[in-house]
Each structure stands twice: as C-alpha cells, then as structure tokens.
Design a protein around this motif. Structure first.
Motif, mmCIF file in Angstrom:
data_model
loop_
_atom_site.group_PDB
_atom_site.id
_atom_site.type_symbol
_atom_site.label_atom_id
_atom_site.label_comp_id
_atom_site.label_asym_id
_atom_site.label_seq_id
_atom_site.Cartn_x
_atom_site.Cartn_y
_atom_site.Cartn_z
ATOM 1 N N HIS A 52 52.912 -73.053 24.991
ATOM 2 C CA HIS A 52 54.453 -72.856 24.659
ATOM 3 C C HIS A 52 54.831 -72.253 23.468
ATOM 4 C CE1 HIS A 52 53.990 -76.145 21.826
ATOM 5 N NE2 HIS A 52 53.582 -77.066 22.618
ATOM 6 N N GLY A 53 53.844 -72.046 22.434
ATOM 7 C CA GLY A 53 54.340 -71.216 21.498
ATOM 8 C C GLY A 53 54.703 -71.553 20.176
ATOM 9 N N ASN A 112 55.159 -85.114 21.781
ATOM 10 C CA ASN A 112 56.353 -85.348 22.486
ATOM 11 C C ASN A 112 55.637 -86.435 23.799
ATOM 12 O OD1 ASN A 112 58.433 -85.624 24.511
ATOM 13 N ND2 ASN A 112 58.218 -83.532 25.258
ATOM 14 N N ALA A 113 55.625 -87.781 23.609
ATOM 15 C CA ALA A 113 55.142 -88.512 24.696
ATOM 16 C C ALA A 113 56.409 -89.503 25.224
ATOM 17 C CB ALA A 113 53.987 -89.535 24.060
ATOM 18 N N ALA A 114 57.428 -88.610 25.449
ATOM 19 C CA ALA A 114 58.626 -89.470 25.844
ATOM 20 C C ALA A 114 58.849 -89.909 27.252
ATOM 21 C CB ALA A 114 59.758 -88.668 25.384
ATOM 22 N N GLY A 115 57.641 -89.688 28.264
ATOM 23 C CA GLY A 115 57.726 -89.994 29.501
ATOM 24 C C GLY A 115 58.701 -89.571 30.326
ATOM 25 N N LEU A 116 59.605 -90.336 30.916
ATOM 26 C CA LEU A 116 60.628 -89.814 31.487
ATOM 27 C C LEU A 116 61.518 -88.941 30.925
ATOM 28 C CD1 LEU A 116 61.782 -93.281 32.985
ATOM 29 C CD2 LEU A 116 60.494 -91.649 34.489
ATOM 30 N N ARG A 117 61.573 -88.722 29.589
ATOM 31 C CA ARG A 117 62.574 -87.983 29.191
ATOM 32 C C ARG A 117 61.490 -86.726 28.395
ATOM 33 N NH1 ARG A 117 64.626 -92.926 26.039
ATOM 34 N NH2 ARG A 117 66.378 -93.611 27.211
ATOM 35 N N ALA A 118 60.439 -86.637 28.507
ATOM 36 C CA ALA A 118 59.614 -85.569 28.050
ATOM 37 C C ALA A 118 60.062 -84.062 28.454
ATOM 38 C CB ALA A 118 57.930 -85.645 28.196
ATOM 39 N N VAL A 119 60.413 -83.549 29.645
ATOM 40 C CA VAL A 119 60.980 -82.483 29.850
ATOM 41 C C VAL A 119 62.241 -82.191 29.331
ATOM 42 C CG1 VAL A 119 61.721 -81.079 31.739
ATOM 43 C CG2 VAL A 119 59.780 -82.264 32.173
ATOM 44 N N ASP A 120 62.859 -83.235 29.102
ATOM 45 C CA ASP A 120 64.074 -82.920 28.181
ATOM 46 C C ASP A 120 64.324 -82.756 26.935
ATOM 47 O OD1 ASP A 120 67.125 -83.237 28.040
ATOM 48 O OD2 ASP A 120 67.000 -85.119 27.057
ATOM 49 N N VAL A 121 63.133 -83.563 26.142
ATOM 50 C CA VAL A 121 62.839 -83.278 24.864
ATOM 51 C C VAL A 121 62.211 -82.020 24.711
ATOM 52 C CG1 VAL A 121 61.546 -84.152 22.937
ATOM 53 C CG2 VAL A 121 62.422 -85.674 24.285
ATOM 54 N N ILE A 151 60.977 -72.114 22.249
ATOM 55 C CA ILE A 151 59.867 -72.405 23.165
ATOM 56 C C ILE A 151 59.697 -71.739 24.676
ATOM 57 C CG2 ILE A 151 61.045 -74.215 24.719
ATOM 58 C CD1 ILE A 151 58.403 -76.158 24.321
ATOM 59 N N VAL A 152 58.488 -71.410 25.018
ATOM 60 C CA VAL A 152 58.316 -70.741 26.287
ATOM 61 C C VAL A 152 58.656 -71.188 27.350
ATOM 62 C CG1 VAL A 152 56.610 -69.619 27.659
ATOM 63 C CG2 VAL A 152 56.171 -69.458 25.345
ATOM 64 N N ARG A 153 59.785 -70.891 27.864
ATOM 65 C CA ARG A 153 60.578 -71.728 29.055
ATOM 66 C C ARG A 153 59.594 -71.930 30.126
ATOM 67 N NH1 ARG A 153 64.391 -74.809 27.318
ATOM 68 N NH2 ARG A 153 64.762 -73.942 24.994
ATOM 69 N N ASP A 154 58.905 -71.120 30.522
ATOM 70 C CA ASP A 154 57.861 -71.059 31.668
ATOM 71 C C ASP A 154 56.967 -72.271 31.472
ATOM 72 O OD1 ASP A 154 59.115 -69.023 33.153
ATOM 73 O OD2 ASP A 154 57.587 -67.622 32.309
ATOM 74 N N ALA A 155 56.797 -72.681 30.304
ATOM 75 C CA ALA A 155 55.792 -73.811 29.933
ATOM 76 C C ALA A 155 56.326 -75.262 30.093
ATOM 77 C CB ALA A 155 55.380 -73.495 28.466
ATOM 78 N N ILE A 156 57.791 -75.179 30.395
ATOM 79 C CA ILE A 156 58.381 -76.515 30.674
ATOM 80 C C ILE A 156 58.261 -76.791 32.121
ATOM 81 C CG2 ILE A 156 60.394 -77.944 30.065
ATOM 82 C CD1 ILE A 156 60.873 -76.078 27.673
ATOM 83 N N PRO A 157 57.830 -77.820 32.735
ATOM 84 C CA PRO A 157 57.837 -77.782 34.072
ATOM 85 C C PRO A 157 59.235 -78.512 34.533
ATOM 86 C CG PRO A 157 56.720 -79.558 33.241
ATOM 87 C CD PRO A 157 56.864 -78.551 31.996
ATOM 88 N N LYS A 158 59.552 -78.478 35.672
ATOM 89 C CA LYS A 158 60.639 -79.031 36.225
ATOM 90 C C LYS A 158 60.522 -80.479 36.387
ATOM 91 C CE LYS A 158 63.883 -79.275 40.347
ATOM 92 N NZ LYS A 158 64.944 -79.413 39.260
#
Length: 376
Positions: free
Chosen positions: A335-336, A201-210, A217-224
């Motif tokens: 992230h599991g 996942n190298a989506a840059g501006l969309r990486a968090v969304d992807v 996925i472990v939700r705490d592993a996704i930053p804001k």
C-alpha cells in the motif's frame, strides 16, 4: 504530542494478540479500542471453535495460520489455565454426492498437514453419536472449543505485564504518514494526537474504513468491505451430541453446525445472510428453514426447541458471488505507507489463528517486506 512505538487499532482477539506479541518482544505498545470493552464484536460473537485447519486452500494464509495457530492456542490455553476442551468434530455427509466431497475435504486437509482425520461409516458414527443420521462422516479429533473472553483477558493481561496498555472508547479518526512513522488522531475518551513508528490496523469490521482514512495510500490496495450476519440458536434441553457436528461446507461459510460451550450447552449456527452494514439484530423469521437444515443430520431436533441466542457479523472482503477470500495482511510493499500494516478479512478461522497472525505481524514490523513462509 505523545509518542509510542507501536499502536494497534482494535481491541479484539487479533489486536490483543498482536499487542501482546509486540510487547513480549520488548516493544512499547498501545491498543486503541473504540468500544467500552475489549472484544465486543466479531471476537465474542462466533462459535468459539479451535479449528483443525481442514478446509482452506493449500499454502493459503488461512491454512498456514490455522494449523500453526491451533497448536499455539492449545499450548497457550494450557499454560495459562484458559478454559478449553478438545471435543473433536464430526463432518457429516447426508447424500452420496456429499460423501465424495468428504474425500476431497480429507485430501485438502492432508495437503494442509492435518493428518489425523478418519473416515467413518454410518454405523461407526451411530456408535459414537447415536442421534446423528448420515451416510458417512469425517472425524477430526484435534478440533476443540475455547472460552474466547478468557483468552482475550489473558492476552490483555500479558500485554499489560510487558508494559503495554489498552485504551478504551478511543477511535482512530485519521492517520497521516510521516517519514518516521504515522500521526494518529483519535476521538472519544482519549482524544488527541499520537506519533507511532508502527500502526497495526486490526480493526476488524472497521479495518477497511480505517485504512481509507490514510492520505497517500494506494487505493487499489484497499479491498471493498462486505458483511455477512450469522444467527445462532441455543438448544433447549440437553445437548444431543458429545462432539461438534458440521455439515459439508456451503458457499460463504461452514454451514449451520452444532457446537458446544464449556458448560455443554448446545447451540446451532451460523447461517449466512449478507447485509449492507454491521447489524446485530436477531431476525427469527427463518427459524423453520434453520431447523430444516439441522434436521438433515439431527432429524429429531424441532424448531420449537431452538431459542434465539445471538448474532455475529463477519468482516468479509469477498461478496456473495465471489470465491472465498484469503486473509489479507498488507505492509508497505502493498500500500506504500511506511510503518502501516493492514489486516483485512480476518474472519474464521481468525480466532484459531490469532497467535500465529500475531507472530507474523510482529515479524513484519522487523522486516516489513517479508513474505509468509510455511510455519514449522
């Protein structure tokens, strides 16, 4: 349903570099890009600077990848005829307080293995760049500039020469983990379902969304996700300096600096303005403030010489009141999800670091629990 060994989400410089590194290693690779061309966002809307690796905390990913990436990038550009130039950079201090900060910057650079910086007196700066006014400066001879689009074309060509492909106008809409990889659902020009052993996942501006679309996925592993927009102005007339000129860094960025393109056209930027979502519109209302920042080190540059040029948006994972964040490269341990590697917050010095990041990501697909080691 078609199967492919590796899918890279995002056709910017990081995604293309990852794809080329994987393909070079004998992997079957497909790069999926949502836009109608490669590198239309962060990768083509920046200062195009090859950074030396000066500012970043010791042993951070930014420090390690920038230093390693700088050397790889110069070599890659030379071998493939990608336009670039070692311009050098001057970091200027315009007060006694900033002079002391130059010493701190020099110490941090040395801790990062950047040992070619040189302190300069006011008179030495004037000898090199007569139009600069400052109390002193640091000279970084290994800083340079590169044609980012030519770099991306070279990476795309290398990927294709090793049997990989880039698929445009194709967005990832969902990913479903399976024991042997992930099912990737796409929409757009190449809508459908693909099975992949590895997804980068190298989506840059969309990486968090992807990443947020992956069930389990472990939700705490996704930053804001946070976004800042930077404005760039082109200078009308000849460039005032032969080198890049940077102020002492400010929170959120490196300050409004002078950079050059390969045609020796001068531009200034970026500023830092926090926004709720990516937006490339140009707000010219702060031109006078912009000019005032430039005049602290180039006092004869006036606002009426500044021509609006472009904006760039950074994919940040720290907000305006937070300390600067390091790069995040998360594998299954974080992230599991087996087979998934998420790249978050790859802003500056991402362009400089792209080949080193790709090298590391390719290694992670072989050893998904590997830790970052100091590059040689």
């Amino acid at each position: 349903m078609d199967e492919v060994e590796c899918i890279v989400v995002g056709g910017g410089v990081i995604g293309l570099a990852c794809g080329a590194a994987l393909a070079r290693g004998g992997r079957e690779v497909m790069v999926l890009e949502a836009e109608n061309a490669i590198g239309t966002q962060t990768s083509s809307r920046n200062s195009e600077v090859i950074h030396a690796g000066i500012y970043y905390p010791q042993n951070s990913m930014k420090a390690l990848f920038c230093r390693r990436g700088r050397d790889l990038l110069y070599r890659y550009a030379e071998e493939r005829g990608i336009p670039h130039r070692r311009t050098g950079k001057i970091i200027v201090a315009t007060s006694s307080e900033q002079l002391s900060r130059l010493g701190q910057i020099s110490q941090r650079a040395s801790a990062n293995g950047v040992n070619d910086l040189r302190m300069m007196s006011q008179s030495e700066v004037q000898t090199l760049e007569p139009r600069i006014h400052c109390d002193g400066a640091l000279l970084s001879p290994s800083t340079g500039i590169i044609d980012s689009h030519a770099l991306m074309l070279a990476l795309e060509g290398e990927l294709q020469n090793h049997g990989g492909m880039v698929v445009l106008q194709t967005e990832v809409s969902a990913m479903t983990p399976r024991p042997s990889g992930l099912i990737v659902e796409t929409k757009g020009a190449q809508a459908g379902r693909l099975k992949a052993r590895h997804v980068i996942n190298a989506a840059g501006l969309r990486a968090v969304d992807v990443a947020s679309r992956v069930p389990g996925i472990v939700r705490d592993a996704i930053p804001k996700a946070h976004f800042s927009v930077g404005h760039y102005y082109r200078l009308s007339g000849p460039a005032p300096c032969n080198r890049l000129v940077y102020p002492v860094p400010e929170p959120g960025g490196l300050g409004i600096h002078l950079t050059l393109d390969l045609a020796n056209q001068a531009k200034f930027g970026p500023d830092v303005r926090w926004i709720a979502r990516p937006d490339y519109s140009f707000d010219d209302s702060a031109k006078e403030r912009f000019a005032a920042a430039i005049q602290t080190y180039l006092p004869d540059v006036t606002a009426d010489q500044l021509v609006p040029d472009y904006t760039g948006v950074r994919p940040k994972i720290a907000g305006p009141d937070d300390p600067d964040a390091d790069f995040r490269i998360d594998g299954p341990r974080q992230h599991g999800i087996d087979g998934l590697i998420n790249l978050f917050g790859i802003e500056s010095p991402g362009l400089t670091s792209c080949l080193a990041i790709a090298e590391y990501v390719a290694d992670l697909t072989e050893q998904p629990t590997a830790r970052l080691n100091s590059p040689n």
